[in-house]
Write a protein that holds these residues in place. Structure first.
Motif, PDB file in Angstrom:
ATOM      1  N   PRO A  90     -29.185 -36.631   7.295  1.00  0.00           N
ATOM      2  CA  PRO A  90     -29.105 -35.415   7.626  1.00  0.00           C
ATOM      3  C   PRO A  90     -27.609 -35.017   7.577  1.00  0.00           C
ATOM      4  O   PRO A  90     -26.763 -35.456   8.123  1.00  0.00           O
ATOM      5  N   ALA A  91     -27.420 -33.596   7.421  1.00  0.00           N
ATOM      6  CA  ALA A  91     -26.049 -32.864   7.383  1.00  0.00           C
ATOM      7  C   ALA A  91     -25.329 -33.177   8.673  1.00  0.00           C
ATOM      8  O   ALA A  91     -24.332 -33.541   8.788  1.00  0.00           O
ATOM      9  N   ASP A  92     -26.149 -32.887   9.631  1.00  0.00           N
ATOM     10  CA  ASP A  92     -25.435 -33.095  10.925  1.00  0.00           C
ATOM     11  C   ASP A  92     -24.954 -34.363  11.281  1.00  0.00           C
ATOM     12  O   ASP A  92     -24.195 -34.736  12.025  1.00  0.00           O
ATOM     13  N   ASP A  93     -25.886 -35.278  10.857  1.00  0.00           N
ATOM     14  CA  ASP A  93     -25.325 -36.769  10.915  1.00  0.00           C
ATOM     15  C   ASP A  93     -24.263 -36.994  10.246  1.00  0.00           C
ATOM     16  O   ASP A  93     -23.087 -37.554  10.737  1.00  0.00           O
ATOM     17  N   VAL A  94     -24.275 -36.687   9.021  1.00  0.00           N
ATOM     18  CA  VAL A  94     -22.931 -36.907   8.127  1.00  0.00           C
ATOM     19  C   VAL A  94     -21.701 -36.211   8.710  1.00  0.00           C
ATOM     20  O   VAL A  94     -20.521 -36.947   8.700  1.00  0.00           O
ATOM     21  N   ALA A  95     -21.907 -34.961   9.169  1.00  0.00           N
ATOM     22  CA  ALA A  95     -20.729 -34.248   9.676  1.00  0.00           C
ATOM     23  C   ALA A  95     -19.967 -34.788  11.152  1.00  0.00           C
ATOM     24  O   ALA A  95     -19.109 -34.948  11.044  1.00  0.00           O
ATOM     25  N   ARG A  96     -20.943 -35.451  11.825  1.00  0.00           N
ATOM     26  CA  ARG A  96     -20.491 -36.157  13.147  1.00  0.00           C
ATOM     27  C   ARG A  96     -19.858 -37.441  12.366  1.00  0.00           C
ATOM     28  O   ARG A  96     -18.704 -37.775  13.186  1.00  0.00           O
ATOM     29  N   LEU A  97     -20.449 -37.889  11.796  1.00  0.00           N
ATOM     30  CA  LEU A  97     -19.640 -39.267  11.336  1.00  0.00           C
ATOM     31  C   LEU A  97     -18.454 -39.135  10.616  1.00  0.00           C
ATOM     32  O   LEU A  97     -17.515 -39.738  10.914  1.00  0.00           O
ATOM     33  N   SER A  98     -18.468 -38.170   9.564  1.00  0.00           N
ATOM     34  CA  SER A  98     -17.090 -37.474   9.025  1.00  0.00           C
ATOM     35  C   SER A  98     -16.023 -37.518  10.124  1.00  0.00           C
ATOM     36  O   SER A  98     -15.131 -37.885   9.642  1.00  0.00           O
ATOM     37  N   ASP A  99     -16.315 -36.698  11.100  1.00  0.00           N
ATOM     38  CA  ASP A  99     -15.613 -36.325  12.098  1.00  0.00           C
ATOM     39  C   ASP A  99     -14.935 -37.481  12.820  1.00  0.00           C
ATOM     40  O   ASP A  99     -13.598 -37.612  12.880  1.00  0.00           O
ATOM     41  N   LEU A 100     -15.748 -38.445  13.012  1.00  0.00           N
ATOM     42  CA  LEU A 100     -15.428 -39.555  13.774  1.00  0.00           C
ATOM     43  C   LEU A 100     -14.233 -40.277  12.848  1.00  0.00           C
ATOM     44  O   LEU A 100     -13.285 -40.897  13.394  1.00  0.00           O
ATOM     45  N   ILE A 101     -14.608 -40.567  11.578  1.00  0.00           N
ATOM     46  CA  ILE A 101     -13.668 -41.181  10.624  1.00  0.00           C
ATOM     47  C   ILE A 101     -12.459 -40.382  10.523  1.00  0.00           C
ATOM     48  O   ILE A 101     -11.212 -40.991  10.573  1.00  0.00           O
ATOM     49  N   ALA A 102     -12.502 -39.164  10.290  1.00  0.00           N
ATOM     50  CA  ALA A 102     -11.229 -38.317  10.290  1.00  0.00           C
ATOM     51  C   ALA A 102     -10.364 -38.338  11.360  1.00  0.00           C
ATOM     52  O   ALA A 102      -9.120 -38.155  11.130  1.00  0.00           O
ATOM     53  N   ARG A 103     -10.788 -38.568  12.565  1.00  0.00           N
ATOM     54  CA  ARG A 103      -9.834 -38.577  13.741  1.00  0.00           C
ATOM     55  C   ARG A 103      -9.750 -39.957  14.081  1.00  0.00           C
ATOM     56  O   ARG A 103      -9.107 -40.222  15.397  1.00  0.00           O
ATOM     57  N   ASP A 104     -10.217 -41.103  13.244  1.00  0.00           N
ATOM     58  CA  ASP A 104      -9.899 -42.379  13.696  1.00  0.00           C
ATOM     59  C   ASP A 104     -10.316 -42.694  14.834  1.00  0.00           C
ATOM     60  O   ASP A 104      -9.709 -43.503  15.882  1.00  0.00           O
ATOM     61  N   ALA A 105     -11.734 -42.385  15.350  1.00  0.00           N
ATOM     62  CA  ALA A 105     -12.275 -42.787  16.445  1.00  0.00           C
ATOM     63  C   ALA A 105     -12.310 -44.253  16.567  1.00  0.00           C
ATOM     64  O   ALA A 105     -12.097 -45.099  15.620  1.00  0.00           O
ATOM     65  N   PRO A 106     -12.392 -44.639  17.991  1.00  0.00           N
ATOM     66  CA  PRO A 106     -12.540 -46.209  18.057  1.00  0.00           C
ATOM     67  C   PRO A 106     -13.685 -46.607  17.362  1.00  0.00           C
ATOM     68  O   PRO A 106     -14.542 -46.106  17.229  1.00  0.00           O
ATOM     69  N   LYS A 107     -13.685 -48.023  16.746  1.00  0.00           N
ATOM     70  CA  LYS A 107     -14.649 -48.635  16.162  1.00  0.00           C
ATOM     71  C   LYS A 107     -15.884 -48.448  16.906  1.00  0.00           C
ATOM     72  O   LYS A 107     -16.979 -48.454  16.175  1.00  0.00           O
ATOM     73  N   ALA A 108     -15.906 -48.822  18.034  1.00  0.00           N
ATOM     74  CA  ALA A 108     -17.397 -49.157  18.818  1.00  0.00           C
ATOM     75  C   ALA A 108     -17.924 -47.583  18.875  1.00  0.00           C
ATOM     76  O   ALA A 108     -19.085 -47.646  18.873  1.00  0.00           O
ATOM     77  N   GLU A 109     -16.945 -46.478  19.018  1.00  0.00           N
ATOM     78  CA  GLU A 109     -17.790 -45.217  18.889  1.00  0.00           C
ATOM     79  C   GLU A 109     -18.282 -44.965  17.699  1.00  0.00           C
ATOM     80  O   GLU A 109     -19.532 -44.569  17.654  1.00  0.00           O
ATOM     81  N   LEU A 110     -17.745 -45.310  16.548  1.00  0.00           N
ATOM     82  CA  LEU A 110     -18.346 -45.167  15.259  1.00  0.00           C
ATOM     83  C   LEU A 110     -19.425 -45.778  15.222  1.00  0.00           C
ATOM     84  O   LEU A 110     -20.420 -45.414  14.515  1.00  0.00           O
TER      85      LEU A 110
END
Length: 438
Positions: free
Chosen positions: A84-104
């Motif tokens: 789903p597009a919303d899931d991809v957008a959220r995960l993409s945002d986490l990757i782009a801002r280098d979120a903590p591994k546990a959060e991703l």
């Protein structure tokens, strides 16, 4: 066993296996012409669904000039719209801002849990128990057949994006199912003399080297009750070197010969999803070497939208398999797991594809069965669409069933052009399907 003498062992075909994983994804998707946002979205999908391929697939099977629309590219590379597009957008945002591994990982895990990681009750219903405890690595769905998941075979030379066993590859212990206890398998089989066939599956058992594979196969040869041993594998398509130029290729073939010499039918269940997978000469060499051991290569694959959902593709694939001495065996319906909505073909269309492909080949190819759903009650085949008493219905039957009394009995479902799976269908001419209880 007669080893082929005309196999060309060049440096190109004998190079060591090289896997590509998520850390290579950005580089490889750039090669396909994807822009930064599309590459990021592919990486986002790969946090949820497993990605792995190898040098052979990348350099010899994918047509990069046609990527990302090339069918083999789609077969192994994550597509942004698989989730789903919303899931991809959220995960993409986490990757782009280098979120903590546990959060991703937490976000990816939440998406996975909505993808039905264990379809058809494969753990709850299929796993035998002793004193209430499940026996690791064994599934016993049909009386005469046991599936065994070797622990060392719980990966693959490359992962198919549609794979219904994707949950085995994502590193979550609760979703893994395997065993390294060959003695427990033998003990279970001795306690169940009705079992005449064992299927080694995974993952891919052929990821194991010959010494490890031998540890699982040799004990089975002492069981008189066993008539056949099956090995489910994508290796002929994704790593044919395994049977030609790998260091233990000859030893593996001698092991195959040992199985057939013991009076067991050795069925190599080869997964070919697209005709291009059979084009390299190395595949022909590998198939001939396997056949020289007395093993029979049977072929199967699911019908996948955007990859092989055309009758001419299947007809070409079946004819090619026949030319290589293989036996076309199954066309499957994509299981109700993972990115099923992205890949699934409606049952009505699936039957049309099967029917038209079946009509385009000779009788020797018509050993194939399908389209077949490996559903909770058994393998259900869609035989066709008919009009009976003014009602348009699906005609179906069980190829295999938990209840052997259901095998071969036709039954009917109301026609639904959108239905993708058995659970989408409603019974026709009855209150319930034959496998349903009151």
């Amino acid at each position: 066993m007669t080893l082929l003498t005309d196999t060309i062992r060049t440096a190109e075909t004998s190079r060591r296996f090289r896997a590509y994983t998520g850390k290579h994804l950005d580089e490889l998707t750039a090669r396909a012409g994807l822009g930064p946002a599309e590459r990021l979205a592919a990486r986002a999908v790969a946090t949820v669904l497993p990605f792995r391929t190898n040098e052979y697939v990348v350099e010899h099977l994918i047509d990069w000039s046609a990527a990302p629309d090339d069918p083999i590219y789609r077969l192994v590379f994550p597509q942004p719209d698989m989730l789903p597009a919303d899931d991809v957008a959220r995960l993409s945002d986490l990757i782009a801002r280098d979120a903590p591994k546990a959060e991703l990982q937490a976000a990816a895990g939440a998406v996975r849990r909505r993808l039905n990681p264990h379809p058809a009750g494969q753990l709850e219903l299929n796993v035998p128990r002793v004193d209430g405890a499940p026996i690791p690595g064994i599934q016993h769905k049909y009386p005469e057949t046991v599936l065994f998941f070797p622990k060392q075979g719980q990966t693959c030379h490359a992962y198919c994006t549609y794979c219904f066993r994707w949950a085995q590859f994502i590193g979550e212990p609760d979703l893994k199912f395997a065993s390294d206890d060959a003695a427990a398998l033998v003990a279970y089989l001795r306690a169940h003399p009705e079992v005449t066939s064992v299927l080694l599956t995974g993952g891919d058992p052929m990821i194991m080297g010959e010494p490890v594979l031998r540890r699982y196969l040799e004990p089975l040869l002492e069981l008189e009750q066993l008539e056949s041993v099956r090995i489910g594998s994508k290796s002929l398509a994704y790593w044919p070197q395994r049977f030609v130029t790998d260091p233990d290729a000859d030893a593996t073939l001698r092991l195959f010969e040992q199985v057939t010499a013991a009076g067991k039918n050795l069925a190599f269940m080869a997964h070919f999803t697209h005709p291009r997978e059979m084009e390299p000469a190395l595949v022909r060499d590998a198939a001939a070497r396997i056949a020289s051991t007395g093993a029979v290569i049977r072929t199967q694959a699911p019908l996948i939208r955007g990859i092989n959902d055309a009758p001419q593709t299947w007809a070409r694939m079946w004819r090619g398999q026949l030319a290589l001495g293989m036996v076309p065996y199954y066309m499957f319906v994509e299981r109700d797991t993972g990115p099923r909505d992205y890949f699934a073909v409606p049952l009505a269309r699936a039957h049309e594809v099967f029917r038209d492909a079946y009509a385009a080949v000779s009788g020797l190819c018509r050993t194939v069965r399908g389209p077949s759903m490996s559903a909770t009650p058994g393998k259900v085949c869609v035989d066709g669409v008919a009009e009976i008493g003014g009602r348009k219905v699906f005609v179906l039957h069980f190829i295999q069933a938990r209840d052997p009394g259901l095998v071969g009995r036709p039954f009917f479902a109301e026609y639904d052009e959108r239905a993708l799976w058995l659970t989408d269908l409603r019974p026709a001419f009855a209150d319930r399907f034959p496998h349903q209880t009151a």
